[in-house]
Design a protein around this motif. Structure first.
Motif, PDB file in Angstrom:
ATOM      1  N   ARG A 288       0.860  -1.192   0.000  1.00 27.37           N
ATOM      2  CA  ARG A 288       0.000   0.000   0.000  1.00 27.37           C
ATOM      3  C   ARG A 288       0.891   1.234   0.000  1.00 27.37           C
ATOM      4  O   ARG A 288       1.526   1.560   1.013  1.00 27.37           O
ATOM      5  CB  ARG A 288      -0.903   0.009   1.233  1.00 27.37           C
ATOM      6  CG  ARG A 288      -1.908  -1.150   1.253  1.00 27.37           C
ATOM      7  CD  ARG A 288      -2.706  -1.161   2.538  1.00 27.37           C
ATOM      8  NE  ARG A 288      -3.432   0.094   2.718  1.00 27.37           N
ATOM      9  CZ  ARG A 288      -3.887   0.508   3.908  1.00 27.37           C
ATOM     10  NH1 ARG A 288      -3.673  -0.213   4.985  1.00 27.37           N
ATOM     11  NH2 ARG A 288      -4.561   1.644   4.004  1.00 27.37           N
ATOM     12  N   LYS A 312     -11.771 -11.056  12.268  1.00 28.50           N
ATOM     13  CA  LYS A 312     -12.143  -9.940  11.406  1.00 28.50           C
ATOM     14  C   LYS A 312     -13.667  -9.935  11.291  1.00 28.50           C
ATOM     15  O   LYS A 312     -14.262 -10.879  10.753  1.00 28.50           O
ATOM     16  CB  LYS A 312     -11.498 -10.080  10.026  1.00 28.50           C
ATOM     17  CG  LYS A 312     -11.888  -8.977   9.045  1.00 28.50           C
ATOM     18  CD  LYS A 312     -11.210  -9.181   7.696  1.00 28.50           C
ATOM     19  CE  LYS A 312     -11.572  -8.072   6.723  1.00 28.50           C
ATOM     20  NZ  LYS A 312     -12.967  -8.166   6.289  1.00 28.50           N
ATOM     21  N   ASP A 313     -14.261  -8.865  11.822  1.00 29.82           N
ATOM     22  CA  ASP A 313     -15.723  -8.772  11.847  1.00 29.82           C
ATOM     23  C   ASP A 313     -16.329 -10.011  12.511  1.00 29.82           C
ATOM     24  O   ASP A 313     -17.275 -10.635  11.991  1.00 29.82           O
ATOM     25  CB  ASP A 313     -16.286  -8.614  10.418  1.00 29.82           C
ATOM     26  CG  ASP A 313     -15.754  -7.365   9.736  1.00 29.82           C
ATOM     27  OD1 ASP A 313     -15.492  -6.381  10.459  1.00 29.82           O
ATOM     28  OD2 ASP A 313     -15.589  -7.388   8.512  1.00 29.82           O
ATOM     29  N   THR A 317     -10.248 -15.638  10.514  1.00 25.60           N
ATOM     30  CA  THR A 317      -9.693 -15.872   9.178  1.00 25.60           C
ATOM     31  C   THR A 317      -8.185 -15.939   9.279  1.00 25.60           C
ATOM     32  O   THR A 317      -7.583 -15.434  10.247  1.00 25.60           O
ATOM     33  CB  THR A 317     -10.115 -14.741   8.206  1.00 25.60           C
ATOM     34  OG1 THR A 317      -9.647 -15.057   6.897  1.00 25.60           O
ATOM     35  CG2 THR A 317      -9.532 -13.405   8.626  1.00 25.60           C
ATOM     36  N   THR A 321      -5.534 -15.837   3.534  1.00 26.19           N
ATOM     37  CA  THR A 321      -6.879 -15.634   2.965  1.00 26.19           C
ATOM     38  C   THR A 321      -7.270 -14.168   3.010  1.00 26.19           C
ATOM     39  O   THR A 321      -7.847 -13.622   2.051  1.00 26.19           O
ATOM     40  CB  THR A 321      -7.908 -16.474   3.741  1.00 26.19           C
ATOM     41  OG1 THR A 321      -7.530 -17.852   3.664  1.00 26.19           O
ATOM     42  CG2 THR A 321      -9.304 -16.289   3.173  1.00 26.19           C
ATOM     43  N   TYR A 322      -6.960 -13.491   4.126  1.00 28.39           N
ATOM     44  CA  TYR A 322      -7.288 -12.072   4.273  1.00 28.39           C
ATOM     45  C   TYR A 322      -6.641 -11.251   3.150  1.00 28.39           C
ATOM     46  O   TYR A 322      -7.282 -10.383   2.554  1.00 28.39           O
ATOM     47  CB  TYR A 322      -6.825 -11.570   5.639  1.00 28.39           C
ATOM     48  CG  TYR A 322      -6.889 -10.069   5.784  1.00 28.39           C
ATOM     49  CD1 TYR A 322      -8.105  -9.426   6.054  1.00 28.39           C
ATOM     50  CD2 TYR A 322      -5.750  -9.289   5.623  1.00 28.39           C
ATOM     51  CE1 TYR A 322      -8.166  -8.044   6.167  1.00 28.39           C
ATOM     52  CE2 TYR A 322      -5.802  -7.907   5.739  1.00 28.39           C
ATOM     53  CZ  TYR A 322      -7.006  -7.286   6.016  1.00 28.39           C
ATOM     54  OH  TYR A 322      -7.067  -5.916   6.115  1.00 28.39           O
ATOM     55  N   PHE A 323      -5.398 -11.527   2.838  1.00 27.33           N
ATOM     56  CA  PHE A 323      -4.722 -10.745   1.802  1.00 27.33           C
ATOM     57  C   PHE A 323      -5.321 -11.019   0.429  1.00 27.33           C
ATOM     58  O   PHE A 323      -5.446 -10.112  -0.401  1.00 27.33           O
ATOM     59  CB  PHE A 323      -3.209 -11.029   1.819  1.00 27.33           C
ATOM     60  CG  PHE A 323      -2.445 -10.047   2.659  1.00 27.33           C
ATOM     61  CD1 PHE A 323      -1.813  -8.964   2.087  1.00 27.33           C
ATOM     62  CD2 PHE A 323      -2.406 -10.186   4.032  1.00 27.33           C
ATOM     63  CE1 PHE A 323      -1.137  -8.037   2.864  1.00 27.33           C
ATOM     64  CE2 PHE A 323      -1.736  -9.271   4.818  1.00 27.33           C
ATOM     65  CZ  PHE A 323      -1.103  -8.196   4.239  1.00 27.33           C
ATOM     66  N   THR A 324      -5.696 -12.254   0.182  1.00 26.41           N
ATOM     67  CA  THR A 324      -6.313 -12.577  -1.107  1.00 26.41           C
ATOM     68  C   THR A 324      -7.651 -11.850  -1.264  1.00 26.41           C
ATOM     69  O   THR A 324      -7.924 -11.246  -2.307  1.00 26.41           O
ATOM     70  CB  THR A 324      -6.537 -14.092  -1.229  1.00 26.41           C
ATOM     71  OG1 THR A 324      -5.272 -14.754  -1.107  1.00 26.41           O
ATOM     72  CG2 THR A 324      -7.166 -14.446  -2.568  1.00 26.41           C
ATOM     73  N   GLU A 325      -8.442 -11.852  -0.198  1.00 23.77           N
ATOM     74  CA  GLU A 325      -9.780 -11.249  -0.274  1.00 23.77           C
ATOM     75  C   GLU A 325      -9.720  -9.730  -0.250  1.00 23.77           C
ATOM     76  O   GLU A 325     -10.522  -9.057  -0.909  1.00 23.77           O
ATOM     77  CB  GLU A 325     -10.639 -11.762   0.883  1.00 23.77           C
ATOM     78  CG  GLU A 325     -10.953 -13.249   0.789  1.00 23.77           C
ATOM     79  CD  GLU A 325     -11.720 -13.751   1.998  1.00 23.77           C
ATOM     80  OE1 GLU A 325     -11.814 -12.990   2.998  1.00 23.77           O
ATOM     81  OE2 GLU A 325     -12.204 -14.902   1.963  1.00 23.77           O
ATOM     82  N   THR A 326      -8.815  -9.169   0.521  1.00 25.21           N
ATOM     83  CA  THR A 326      -8.777  -7.712   0.706  1.00 25.21           C
ATOM     84  C   THR A 326      -8.054  -7.001  -0.425  1.00 25.21           C
ATOM     85  O   THR A 326      -8.470  -5.942  -0.886  1.00 25.21           O
ATOM     86  CB  THR A 326      -8.115  -7.363   2.060  1.00 25.21           C
ATOM     87  OG1 THR A 326      -8.785  -8.091   3.100  1.00 25.21           O
ATOM     88  CG2 THR A 326      -8.187  -5.870   2.330  1.00 25.21           C
ATOM     89  N   TYR A 327      -6.945  -7.576  -0.892  1.00 27.10           N
ATOM     90  CA  TYR A 327      -6.109  -6.869  -1.869  1.00 27.10           C
ATOM     91  C   TYR A 327      -6.096  -7.554  -3.235  1.00 27.10           C
ATOM     92  O   TYR A 327      -5.396  -7.107  -4.147  1.00 27.10           O
ATOM     93  CB  TYR A 327      -4.673  -6.756  -1.347  1.00 27.10           C
ATOM     94  CG  TYR A 327      -4.601  -6.013  -0.023  1.00 27.10           C
ATOM     95  CD1 TYR A 327      -4.875  -4.648   0.045  1.00 27.10           C
ATOM     96  CD2 TYR A 327      -4.314  -6.697   1.149  1.00 27.10           C
ATOM     97  CE1 TYR A 327      -4.835  -3.981   1.251  1.00 27.10           C
ATOM     98  CE2 TYR A 327      -4.275  -6.042   2.367  1.00 27.10           C
ATOM     99  CZ  TYR A 327      -4.536  -4.669   2.414  1.00 27.10           C
ATOM    100  OH  TYR A 327      -4.510  -4.011   3.611  1.00 27.10           O
TER     101      TYR A 327
END
Length: 870
Positions: A288, A312-313, A317, A321-327
């Motif tokens: 970023r 997360k929420d 997770t 997986t978080y990086f794949t979904e978020t970015y």
């Protein structure tokens, strides 16, 4: 030949001597230490250059001293940015349009008074203001800067001190500090700063393990007789290589490419090794662009990114997986652990980049140290040219801060007077073809010479830490034959020329294997074992350390370690050097000086002490400091006994010096049948700021030790500090005054021009350099009841440097201090457990405490009387 004044001590000591004080003929008490009795005259006079530059204009102004407090507490680098911004914003109105200088912490010095005595400012750094169109996630940092007038520094007092008319007052000390801050201020605002040195990444050289060497310059304001000088030298230090954290990890773990990381992290030891290496490093994220925040690595996760989870929420997770979904990007290395930078803040290693300019403060390993030496080793002329290049970088002539203070600096390196002392005549056994000779250029060999007193070696064995297939018995026997022949040729007696040979596992039970070899040695000739010769497969520290721990503290027998690489095709010179070590370990004596050359030693019973304190490496919070003391045991100062104490970490004064001195005085009496009437004490490892405390504490301890033995026992004491950690370097002006490398000749002594204005100190370059630019040793006399003249102490110290027992060269530091250093270094190996276990305990600890006195085993008494540490 003897020096003209070599007997001046004995004549001065014929009546009860009084302390050499720092009192002038007019009654002014100049110093609590020793005033220089005179300047030396012995030796051939030469002119040399020293890396000192004269301050040609030192005004008599009152320098304004202000105390500053910056809140919140941040590193000096940030403090300097705050100060720079403060002067830019408020300089014209509040700072009288002056150019004040700042030490990065607490002190501001100005040539002009500010428009206030006390004031508080609020500052926001420009870089904390977000660029247009970017919303900051964190508020900008606000700093409160409180400045308060501390004192007026009258430079006239400094002029008086330099002229030898006034003692070093607190005002003088602050004035010298102000000059130090003044000359360092501008480069400190521009370059990475460490202490009195500044560094630049330009021309950085990469070495192993993800480390690179930055070059820079050291500078310090130094008082000398009648003038202030700037001591300027080249400097180098290690930094972490900036860039992708993944690439740094590859280098730290000694891998070829990031592709090797998957296999490497199957091993938990590699994860721990990397975590220890990068803990505390600052990184930025590269996924970023708008995030400019720095993150500090606290540790690594025990699980890979694909298995490291967080909420997360309210849904758990994993990081991958978080990086794949978020970015919208998958991780290339999901099998690597994440770096932890805060509570529930997990960053995949591949998105982290190491920020430039982070100093590597941990101890370098052997390979890195060797690389560092290669990079920093420079011939004298190259070093001198680089120093002059540093003068161009500093550009004192156009420095607006120096101009505002009215200071001017010469752009010529100082030319000073020196003397080359004559070498002594060294004595070997009378049966030698060459029993007495005078060395040239600080080096000689054992050809046609026999050791002064050869030891007898009858009961011994050889331990080969290697598989017999890799080093056949016949090859070992060939080396032993060459070693025995050389030892006999050199004057030792070896009735048992075929010692038993055993093979041992370097990764096995070292204690059991050495005990077995010890028993084998004794059984072979039915007598007490005297020596174990250990052949090592490599130069690694753990095996060597464990051998020394067992032999010194458990078995109580000297060991002689040799490298396998030197034994495969044994050279005569190598075997001769090994012989020198073995002989003194068994109580022999290698060489000596005739009594006529050393009247201070021979006129009356005299003991030479050498002391040192070894501190743990930077960042090591587990190990204590180790104090060592050695004492000469005869009138030839060729044999020494030793004693060691463990004490609180980073304590410079020796806590139980009195008890250590008592031990060695008793050993001297038992050896010689006399009590020493004179003591010459060489103390290594003391900085100038510690002189007063060491003098107050340690001379009193020596005196108390004497009276503890006999209330009326009061030998005369001289206490000399030996310093190697300084930046004075000397360069010969004429080729005929230089050695073959270009250094000053062995025996070069300097006691004018760049020394203390009136205290008794001198520089002695006693050795012939093997490579690079030689560093002279600085000797500073703090206490002197023996009434040394300059010539007598300089000449005697130089002569002693020819008596270092394990080589046929003069050494750079007087042997008693050198031996004390070796004893303290050896004691590091005496911690309980194996060395590899100890290393892991040390490196994994991040808190105080850790190892104490009970963690270290005592050296066996029978070894303390011989030079087991050689």
């Amino acid at each position: 030949m003897d020096s003209p004044s070599s007997s001046s001590v004995s004549s001065a000591s014929s009546s009860r001597p009084v302390i050499s004080s720092g009192v002038t003929s007019s009654g002014l008490h100049l110093t609590e230490f020793v005033k220089r009795p005179n300047t030396g005259r012995n030796g051939r006079t030469v002119r040399i250059q020293a890396n000192f530059f004269e301050i040609t204009q030192l005004p008599n102004i009152n320098v304004q001293h202000y105390d500053v407090t910056i809140t919140p507490d941040v590193p000096p680098l940030v403090n300097r940015r705050v100060f720079e911004n403060l002067v830019q914003v408020f300089g014209a109105s509040d700072f009288n349009a002056s150019h004040p200088v700042f030490d990065g912490r607490k002190n501001i010095f100005s040539p002009k008074m500010f428009g206030f005595d006390s004031k508080t400012f609020e500052i926001i750094l420009p870089e904390d203001r977000p660029p247009p169109g970017v919303t900051r996630r964190l508020p900008p940092r606000s700093f409160r800067v409180k400045i308060k007038k501390a004192a007026d520094i009258n430079l006239e007092e400094l002029h008086q001190f330099l002229a030898g008319k006034m003692t070093l007052t607190n005002n003088c000390r602050t004035a010298i500090m102000a000059l130090d801050v003044l000359i360092r201020h501008k480069p400190s605002m521009t370059y990475a700063t460490v202490g009195r040195s500044f560094f630049t990444p330009a021309g950085a050289r990469q070495i192993s393990g993800g480390v690179e060497v930055w070059s820079g310059f050291y500078q310090s304001a130094r008082p000398t007789l009648g003038k202030m000088m700037i001591n300027l030298d080249v400097a180098s230090t290690a930094y972490y290589q900036p860039g992708p954290l993944i690439e740094l990890a590859v280098k730290i773990l000694g891998l070829y490419s990031p592709d090797d990381l998957r296999r490497a992290f199957n091993n938990e030891r590699n994860r721990r090794k990397l975590e220890q290496a990068i803990r505390g490093l600052q990184v930025k994220v590269i996924h970023r662009a708008e995030v400019r925040r720095k993150f500090k690595i606290l540790k690594l996760t025990p699980t890979p990114a694909s298995a490291t989870t967080f909420l997360k929420d309210d849904v758990r997770t994993d990081v991958a997986t978080y990086f794949t979904e978020t970015y919208g990007r998958g991780l290339q290395f999901p099998f690597l652990p994440c770096v932890v930078t805060g509570r529930d803040i997990f960053l995949p290693m591949e998105i982290c980049s190491v920020i430039e300019g982070q100093r590597h403060v941990k101890k370098l390993n052997e390979v890195q140290t060797a690389d560092m030496i290669k990079f920093t080793c420079q011939p004298p002329q190259v070093r001198a040219n680089k120093i002059m290049g540093g003068l161009q970088v500093l550009d004192f002539q156009h420095n607006e801060f120096l101009q505002d203070f009215g200071l001017k600096v010469s752009h010529q390196m100082m030319e000073i007077g020196a003397r080359i002392l004559p070498p002594p005549m060294i004595c070997y056994h009378e049966a030698s073809n060459v029993a007495r000779f005078t060395p040239r250029n600080g080096a000689w060999n054992l050809k046609d010479k026999k050791v002064a007193m050869g030891a007898t070696l009858g009961s011994w064995s050889v331990v080969v830490f290697e598989h017999e297939r890799a080093f056949p018995r016949s090859s070992v026997q060939k080396f032993i034959r060459e070693l025995v022949v050389t030892c006999v040729d050199t004057g030792m007696s070896i009735p048992n020329a075929t010692p038993p040979i055993t093979y041992a596992n370097p990764h096995g039970d070292i204690e059991r294997q050495l005990k077995d070899a010890w028993l084998l040695a004794g059984n072979a000739v039915k007598s007490q074992p005297q020596l174990l010769v250990c052949i090592l497969p490599n130069t690694g520290v753990p095996l060597y350390a464990n051998i020394k721990r067992v032999s010194d503290t458990i078995i109580g027998i000297p060991t002689q370690c040799v490298q396998k690489s030197h034994t495969m095709n044994p050279k005569k010179q190598y075997c001769a050097n090994v012989c020198l070590k073995i002989n003194v370990k068994l109580g022999g004596m290698n060489s000596f000086l005739s009594p006529q050359q050393t009247p201070f030693l021979t006129d009356r019973p005299t003991i030479l002490f050498g002391a040192d304190v070894s501190h743990p490496s930077p960042g090591d919070n587990t190990r204590p400091s180790i104090a060592s003391l050695v004492g000469s045991m005869d009138a030839k100062a060729a044999r020494y006994a030793a004693t060691v104490r463990v004490q609180t970490a980073r304590t410079e004064t020796i806590a139980d010096l009195g008890g250590m001195v008592v031990e060695l005085l008793k050993t001297f009496y038992q050896t010689c049948g006399q009590k020493p009437e004179r003591i010459l004490f060489y103390r290594d490892g003391v900085s100038e700021g510690q002189f007063a405390e060491v003098l107050r504490s340690e001379v009193a301890s020596v005196r108390a030790a004497c009276t503890a033995l006999d209330i009326n026992y009061r030998p005369t004491i001289t206490f000399v500090v030996v310093q190697k950690r300084h930046h004075a370097r000397f360069f010969p002006l004429r080729r005929e005054d230089a050695d073959n490398i270009g250094n000053c000749m062995a025996g070069t002594v300097v006691d004018t021009d760049v020394v203390h204005p009136y205290e008794f100190d001198f520089y002695l370059q006693s050795h012939a350099g093997l490579q690079g630019t030689s560093r002279p040793t600085h000797y500073h006399v703090l206490y002197d009841e023996n009434r040394f003249s300059a010539d007598t102490l300089q000449d005697f110290t130089y002569k002693l440097c020819h008596l270092f027992a394990r080589c046929t060269r003069t050494v750079s530091m007087v042997p008693p201090a050198f031996y004390a250093h070796l004893v303290a270094a050896r004691a590091r190996f005496h911690a309980r457990g194996s060395w590899s276990d100890h290393e892991s305990v040390e490196s994994s600890s991040t808190s105080g405490g850790g190892m104490d006195d009970s963690s270290y085993l005592a050296v066996k008494q029978e070894l303390l009387r011989v030079m087991y540490f050689m």
